[in-house]
Design an enzyme around this catalytic site. Structure first.
Site, short mmCIF file in Angstrom:
data_model
loop_
_atom_site.label_atom_id
_atom_site.label_comp_id
_atom_site.label_asym_id
_atom_site.label_seq_id
_atom_site.Cartn_x
_atom_site.Cartn_y
_atom_site.Cartn_z
N LEU A 92 -17.97 -3.64 0.63
CA LEU A 92 -18.92 -2.72 0.01
C LEU A 92 -19.01 -2.87 -1.50
O LEU A 92 -19.55 -2.00 -2.18
CB LEU A 92 -18.55 -1.27 0.37
N TYR A 100 0.82 -1.21 0.00
CA TYR A 100 0.00 0.00 0.00
C TYR A 100 0.85 1.26 0.00
O TYR A 100 0.35 2.34 -0.30
CB TYR A 100 -0.92 0.05 1.22
N ASN A 126 -19.54 4.10 9.52
CA ASN A 126 -19.18 2.71 9.24
C ASN A 126 -18.87 1.91 10.50
O ASN A 126 -18.88 0.68 10.48
CB ASN A 126 -17.97 2.65 8.30
N ARG A 157 -18.23 9.46 7.33
CA ARG A 157 -18.44 8.07 6.93
C ARG A 157 -17.63 7.11 7.79
O ARG A 157 -18.06 5.99 8.05
CB ARG A 157 -18.05 7.91 5.45
#
Length: 310
Positions: A204, A55, A274, A270
Protein backbone atom coordinates in the site's frame (compact mmCIF):
# COMPACT_ATOMS: atom_id res chain seq x y z
CA UNK A 1 -16.45 -22.31 17.13
CA UNK A 2 -14.56 -20.80 14.20
CA UNK A 3 -16.01 -21.77 10.83
CA UNK A 4 -13.77 -23.90 8.64
CA UNK A 5 -13.80 -22.15 5.28
CA UNK A 6 -13.40 -23.54 1.81
CA UNK A 7 -9.74 -23.53 0.71
CA UNK A 8 -8.66 -19.96 -0.03
CA UNK A 9 -6.59 -19.09 -3.13
CA UNK A 10 -3.03 -20.14 -2.53
CA UNK A 11 0.46 -20.43 -3.97
CA UNK A 12 2.27 -23.77 -3.76
CA UNK A 13 5.74 -23.03 -2.44
CA UNK A 14 7.20 -26.47 -1.72
CA UNK A 15 6.19 -30.12 -2.03
CA UNK A 16 2.50 -29.38 -1.78
CA UNK A 17 2.88 -26.73 0.95
CA UNK A 18 0.26 -24.12 0.15
CA UNK A 19 0.75 -20.47 1.09
CA UNK A 20 -2.56 -18.57 1.31
CA UNK A 21 -2.49 -15.70 -1.17
CA UNK A 22 -3.84 -13.17 1.34
CA UNK A 23 -1.97 -13.10 4.64
CA UNK A 24 -2.24 -10.79 7.61
CA UNK A 25 0.84 -8.64 8.28
CA UNK A 26 1.67 -7.57 11.83
CA UNK A 27 4.59 -5.15 11.40
CA UNK A 28 4.17 -2.09 13.69
CA UNK A 29 1.39 -3.80 15.65
CA UNK A 30 2.37 -3.96 19.32
CA UNK A 31 2.38 -7.19 21.27
CA UNK A 32 -0.57 -5.87 23.28
CA UNK A 33 -2.63 -5.16 20.13
CA UNK A 34 -1.54 -8.23 18.18
CA UNK A 35 -3.87 -10.79 19.73
CA UNK A 36 -6.99 -8.72 19.06
CA UNK A 37 -5.92 -7.79 15.51
CA UNK A 38 -4.95 -11.35 14.56
CA UNK A 39 -8.20 -12.68 16.03
CA UNK A 40 -10.15 -10.19 13.91
CA UNK A 41 -8.19 -11.32 10.85
CA UNK A 42 -8.83 -15.01 11.50
CA UNK A 43 -12.52 -14.28 12.07
CA UNK A 44 -12.53 -12.44 8.71
CA UNK A 45 -11.14 -15.50 6.95
CA UNK A 46 -7.38 -14.91 6.89
CA UNK A 47 -5.49 -18.16 7.26
CA UNK A 48 -1.93 -16.84 7.00
CA UNK A 49 -0.37 -14.69 9.74
CA UNK A 50 3.05 -13.08 9.29
CA UNK A 51 5.22 -11.95 12.21
CA UNK A 52 8.93 -11.69 13.04
CA UNK A 53 11.35 -11.86 15.93
CA UNK A 54 12.16 -8.16 15.51
CA UNK A 55 8.47 -7.13 15.59
CA UNK A 56 8.37 -8.11 19.26
CA UNK A 57 4.78 -9.30 18.94
CA UNK A 58 5.16 -13.07 18.52
CA UNK A 59 3.61 -13.71 21.93
CA UNK A 60 0.49 -11.71 21.04
CA UNK A 61 0.25 -13.40 17.65
CA UNK A 62 0.62 -16.76 19.36
CA UNK A 63 -2.21 -16.03 21.78
CA UNK A 64 -4.57 -15.38 18.88
CA UNK A 65 -3.41 -18.41 16.90
CA UNK A 66 -3.80 -20.74 19.86
CA UNK A 67 -7.21 -19.30 20.70
CA UNK A 68 -8.28 -20.10 17.13
CA UNK A 69 -6.94 -23.63 17.46
CA UNK A 70 -8.82 -24.08 20.74
CA UNK A 71 -11.96 -22.76 19.02
CA UNK A 72 -11.97 -25.50 16.40
CA UNK A 73 -9.40 -24.77 13.70
CA UNK A 74 -6.85 -27.46 12.99
CA UNK A 75 -3.17 -26.62 12.94
CA UNK A 76 -3.12 -27.31 9.22
CA UNK A 77 -5.86 -24.70 8.74
CA UNK A 78 -3.45 -21.90 9.70
CA UNK A 79 -0.19 -20.87 8.03
CA UNK A 80 2.21 -19.05 10.37
CA UNK A 81 5.33 -17.22 9.19
CA UNK A 82 8.02 -15.73 11.39
CA UNK A 83 11.47 -14.37 10.66
CA UNK A 84 14.97 -14.58 12.07
CA UNK A 85 16.55 -11.28 13.00
CA UNK A 86 20.06 -12.08 11.71
CA UNK A 87 21.81 -9.50 13.87
CA UNK A 88 23.49 -6.36 12.66
CA UNK A 89 26.98 -5.38 13.80
CA UNK A 90 26.30 -1.79 12.66
CA UNK A 91 23.60 -1.63 15.35
CA UNK A 92 25.85 -3.26 17.94
CA UNK A 93 23.94 -6.57 17.60
CA UNK A 94 26.22 -9.54 16.87
CA UNK A 95 25.50 -11.59 13.76
CA UNK A 96 23.59 -14.80 14.41
CA UNK A 97 25.68 -17.92 13.94
CA UNK A 98 24.48 -21.38 12.93
CA UNK A 99 23.93 -22.24 16.59
CA UNK A 100 22.19 -19.01 17.58
CA UNK A 101 19.97 -19.22 14.50
CA UNK A 102 18.74 -22.61 15.72
CA UNK A 103 18.18 -21.13 19.17
CA UNK A 104 16.31 -18.14 17.72
CA UNK A 105 13.65 -20.31 16.12
CA UNK A 106 13.28 -22.27 19.35
CA UNK A 107 12.68 -18.97 21.17
CA UNK A 108 10.19 -17.82 18.54
CA UNK A 109 8.28 -21.10 18.84
CA UNK A 110 8.16 -20.70 22.62
CA UNK A 111 6.75 -17.19 22.28
CA UNK A 112 4.25 -18.33 19.66
CA UNK A 113 3.24 -21.38 21.69
CA UNK A 114 3.68 -23.64 18.65
CA UNK A 115 5.63 -26.80 17.86
CA UNK A 116 6.52 -25.55 14.37
CA UNK A 117 5.99 -22.66 11.97
CA UNK A 118 4.98 -23.05 8.36
CA UNK A 119 7.56 -20.64 6.95
CA UNK A 120 10.77 -19.32 8.53
CA UNK A 121 12.62 -16.48 6.81
CA UNK A 122 15.96 -14.73 7.24
CA UNK A 123 14.62 -11.19 7.63
CA UNK A 124 17.35 -9.36 5.72
CA UNK A 125 20.86 -9.91 4.32
CA UNK A 126 22.53 -7.88 7.06
CA UNK A 127 25.41 -10.16 8.02
CA UNK A 128 27.65 -11.10 5.06
CA UNK A 129 30.03 -13.16 7.21
CA UNK A 130 27.24 -15.38 8.55
CA UNK A 131 24.54 -15.42 5.84
CA UNK A 132 25.50 -18.86 4.54
CA UNK A 133 25.71 -20.33 8.04
CA UNK A 134 22.30 -18.88 8.89
CA UNK A 135 20.87 -20.41 5.75
CA UNK A 136 22.48 -23.76 6.53
CA UNK A 137 20.74 -23.62 9.91
CA UNK A 138 17.37 -22.96 8.25
CA UNK A 139 17.89 -25.94 5.93
CA UNK A 140 18.54 -28.15 8.97
CA UNK A 141 15.56 -26.70 10.85
CA UNK A 142 13.35 -27.69 7.93
CA UNK A 143 14.72 -31.21 8.15
CA UNK A 144 13.83 -31.41 11.85
CA UNK A 145 10.26 -30.28 11.21
CA UNK A 146 10.55 -27.08 13.24
CA UNK A 147 9.53 -25.26 10.07
CA UNK A 148 7.77 -26.67 7.04
CA UNK A 149 9.31 -24.24 4.54
CA UNK A 150 12.18 -21.78 4.58
CA UNK A 151 12.99 -18.57 2.80
CA UNK A 152 14.50 -15.12 2.88
CA UNK A 153 13.32 -11.52 2.92
CA UNK A 154 14.83 -8.44 1.29
CA UNK A 155 17.33 -10.66 -0.55
CA UNK A 156 18.53 -9.69 -4.02
CA UNK A 157 19.46 -12.09 -6.79
CA UNK A 158 23.11 -11.82 -5.75
CA UNK A 159 22.27 -12.72 -2.14
CA UNK A 160 20.36 -15.80 -3.25
CA UNK A 161 23.11 -16.86 -5.63
CA UNK A 162 25.53 -16.71 -2.70
CA UNK A 163 23.48 -19.41 -0.96
CA UNK A 164 23.26 -21.55 -4.07
CA UNK A 165 27.00 -21.21 -4.71
CA UNK A 166 27.56 -22.76 -1.28
CA UNK A 167 25.80 -25.88 -2.53
CA UNK A 168 22.70 -25.28 -0.41
CA UNK A 169 19.04 -25.68 -1.45
CA UNK A 170 17.19 -22.69 -2.87
CA UNK A 171 14.80 -20.70 -0.67
CA UNK A 172 11.13 -21.53 -0.97
CA UNK A 173 10.16 -17.83 -0.90
CA UNK A 174 11.57 -14.30 -0.89
CA UNK A 175 9.47 -11.67 0.89
CA UNK A 176 10.23 -8.32 -0.75
CA UNK A 177 8.83 -4.82 -1.12
CA UNK A 178 6.54 -4.97 -4.15
CA UNK A 179 4.00 -2.39 -5.28
CA UNK A 180 3.34 -0.29 -8.41
CA UNK A 181 6.18 2.11 -7.57
CA UNK A 182 8.71 -0.71 -6.98
CA UNK A 183 7.93 -3.63 -9.28
CA UNK A 184 11.40 -5.29 -9.31
CA UNK A 185 10.78 -7.00 -12.63
CA UNK A 186 14.26 -8.51 -12.99
CA UNK A 187 14.27 -9.90 -9.45
CA UNK A 188 10.74 -11.30 -9.77
CA UNK A 189 11.67 -12.95 -13.07
CA UNK A 190 14.74 -14.49 -11.44
CA UNK A 191 12.70 -15.76 -8.49
CA UNK A 192 10.14 -17.39 -10.73
CA UNK A 193 12.79 -18.91 -13.00
CA UNK A 194 14.54 -20.33 -9.92
CA UNK A 195 11.33 -21.67 -8.38
CA UNK A 196 11.18 -19.16 -5.49
CA UNK A 197 7.79 -17.68 -4.60
CA UNK A 198 7.70 -13.86 -4.36
CA UNK A 199 5.74 -12.56 -1.35
CA UNK A 200 4.86 -8.86 -1.45
CA UNK A 201 5.08 -6.53 1.52
CA UNK A 202 4.33 -2.79 1.72
CA UNK A 203 1.74 -3.23 -1.02
CA UNK A 204 0.00 0.00 0.00
CA UNK A 205 3.01 2.34 -0.35
CA UNK A 206 1.33 4.59 -2.95
CA UNK A 207 -1.46 5.55 -0.54
CA UNK A 208 -1.26 8.75 1.51
CA UNK A 209 -2.14 6.77 4.66
CA UNK A 210 0.80 4.35 4.33
CA UNK A 211 3.18 4.92 7.27
CA UNK A 212 1.62 8.31 7.91
CA UNK A 213 1.89 8.11 11.69
CA UNK A 214 4.70 9.79 13.59
CA UNK A 215 7.83 7.68 13.84
CA UNK A 216 6.97 5.43 10.90
CA UNK A 217 9.87 6.54 8.71
CA UNK A 218 10.28 5.72 5.04
CA UNK A 219 11.98 7.08 1.94
CA UNK A 220 8.67 8.42 0.59
CA UNK A 221 9.26 11.89 -0.81
CA UNK A 222 7.02 14.96 -0.52
CA UNK A 223 6.30 14.57 -4.24
CA UNK A 224 5.13 11.01 -3.70
CA UNK A 225 2.97 12.04 -0.76
CA UNK A 226 1.35 14.85 -2.76
CA UNK A 227 0.58 12.47 -5.62
CA UNK A 228 -0.97 10.03 -3.15
CA UNK A 229 -3.26 12.68 -1.69
CA UNK A 230 -4.63 13.93 -5.03
CA UNK A 231 -8.35 13.28 -5.47
CA UNK A 232 -7.71 12.29 -9.09
CA UNK A 233 -4.81 9.95 -8.33
CA UNK A 234 -4.91 6.88 -10.61
CA UNK A 235 -5.72 4.56 -7.71
CA UNK A 236 -8.60 6.77 -6.55
CA UNK A 237 -9.98 6.74 -10.10
CA UNK A 238 -9.66 2.95 -10.32
CA UNK A 239 -11.26 2.50 -6.91
CA UNK A 240 -14.32 4.45 -8.04
CA UNK A 241 -14.42 2.46 -11.28
CA UNK A 242 -14.58 -0.89 -9.50
CA UNK A 243 -16.52 0.24 -6.43
CA UNK A 244 -13.75 -0.78 -4.03
CA UNK A 245 -11.12 0.95 -1.89
CA UNK A 246 -7.74 2.13 -3.16
CA UNK A 247 -6.12 -0.47 -0.91
CA UNK A 248 -8.13 -3.21 -2.60
CA UNK A 249 -6.98 -1.96 -6.01
CA UNK A 250 -3.33 -2.17 -4.96
CA UNK A 251 -3.71 -5.57 -3.35
CA UNK A 252 -5.66 -6.90 -6.31
CA UNK A 253 -2.87 -5.74 -8.65
CA UNK A 254 -0.38 -7.83 -6.67
CA UNK A 255 -2.66 -10.86 -6.60
CA UNK A 256 -3.17 -10.64 -10.37
CA UNK A 257 0.63 -10.53 -10.73
CA UNK A 258 0.75 -13.83 -8.82
CA UNK A 259 2.13 -12.52 -5.54
CA UNK A 260 0.98 -13.36 -2.04
CA UNK A 261 0.18 -10.19 -0.07
CA UNK A 262 0.33 -9.20 3.61
CA UNK A 263 -2.05 -6.29 4.30
CA UNK A 264 -1.99 -4.94 7.85
CA UNK A 265 -4.64 -3.08 9.83
CA UNK A 266 -6.03 -2.94 13.34
CA UNK A 267 -9.48 -1.90 12.10
CA UNK A 268 -11.85 -4.89 11.80
CA UNK A 269 -13.66 -3.20 8.92
CA UNK A 270 -10.45 -2.63 6.94
CA UNK A 271 -9.22 -6.11 7.81
CA UNK A 272 -12.35 -7.56 6.20
CA UNK A 273 -12.15 -5.16 3.25
CA UNK A 274 -8.51 -5.99 2.52
CA UNK A 275 -9.39 -9.68 2.25
CA UNK A 276 -12.05 -9.05 -0.41
CA UNK A 277 -9.82 -9.32 -3.47
CA UNK A 278 -11.56 -11.99 -5.50
CA UNK A 279 -14.91 -10.37 -6.19
CA UNK A 280 -13.42 -8.12 -8.90
CA UNK A 281 -10.46 -7.97 -11.29
CA UNK A 282 -8.48 -5.12 -12.83
CA UNK A 283 -8.87 -4.94 -16.59
CA UNK A 284 -5.99 -5.04 -19.07
CA UNK A 285 -6.00 -1.25 -19.49
CA UNK A 286 -5.54 -0.64 -15.77
CA UNK A 287 -2.89 -3.35 -15.42
CA UNK A 288 -0.97 -1.70 -18.28
CA UNK A 289 -1.31 1.73 -16.67
CA UNK A 290 0.08 0.40 -13.40
CA UNK A 291 2.95 -1.31 -15.20
CA UNK A 292 4.05 2.14 -16.40
CA UNK A 293 4.24 3.51 -12.83
CA UNK A 294 7.42 1.69 -11.79
CA UNK A 295 9.90 4.06 -10.12
CA UNK A 296 12.53 1.37 -9.58
CA UNK A 297 13.65 1.71 -5.98
CA UNK A 298 11.69 0.86 -2.88
CA UNK A 299 10.61 3.30 -0.20
CA UNK A 300 9.70 1.03 2.71
CA UNK A 301 13.08 1.56 4.34
CA UNK A 302 14.75 5.00 4.52
CA UNK A 303 17.81 5.51 2.34
CA UNK A 304 20.83 4.07 4.07
CA UNK A 305 18.83 1.92 6.49
CA UNK A 306 20.77 -1.32 6.91
CA UNK A 307 17.59 -3.37 6.53
CA UNK A 308 17.90 -2.82 2.78
CA UNK A 309 20.83 -5.23 2.83
CA UNK A 310 24.30 -4.97 1.37
Amino acid sequence: MIEKLSPTPHITIRDGIRLPTVGFGTYLISDEEAAQAVTAAIDAGYRHVDTAEVYQNEAGVGRAVNAALNAGLGRDDLFVTTKLFPGNPDWGVPAKTYETTIASLESSLERLGLDYVDLYLIHAPLTPAERVNQWRALVDLRETGKTRAIGVSNFSQAHIQELLAAGLPRPDADQIELHPWSQKLELVDYLRTTGIAPIAYSSLVPLSTWRAEEGQDSAKTAEMQAASEAADSPFAVMARKYGVSEAQVLLRWAVQKGYAVLPKSTSPERIRENADLFSFALDDEDMAAIAAMDRGTGVAWPTGDPMTGA
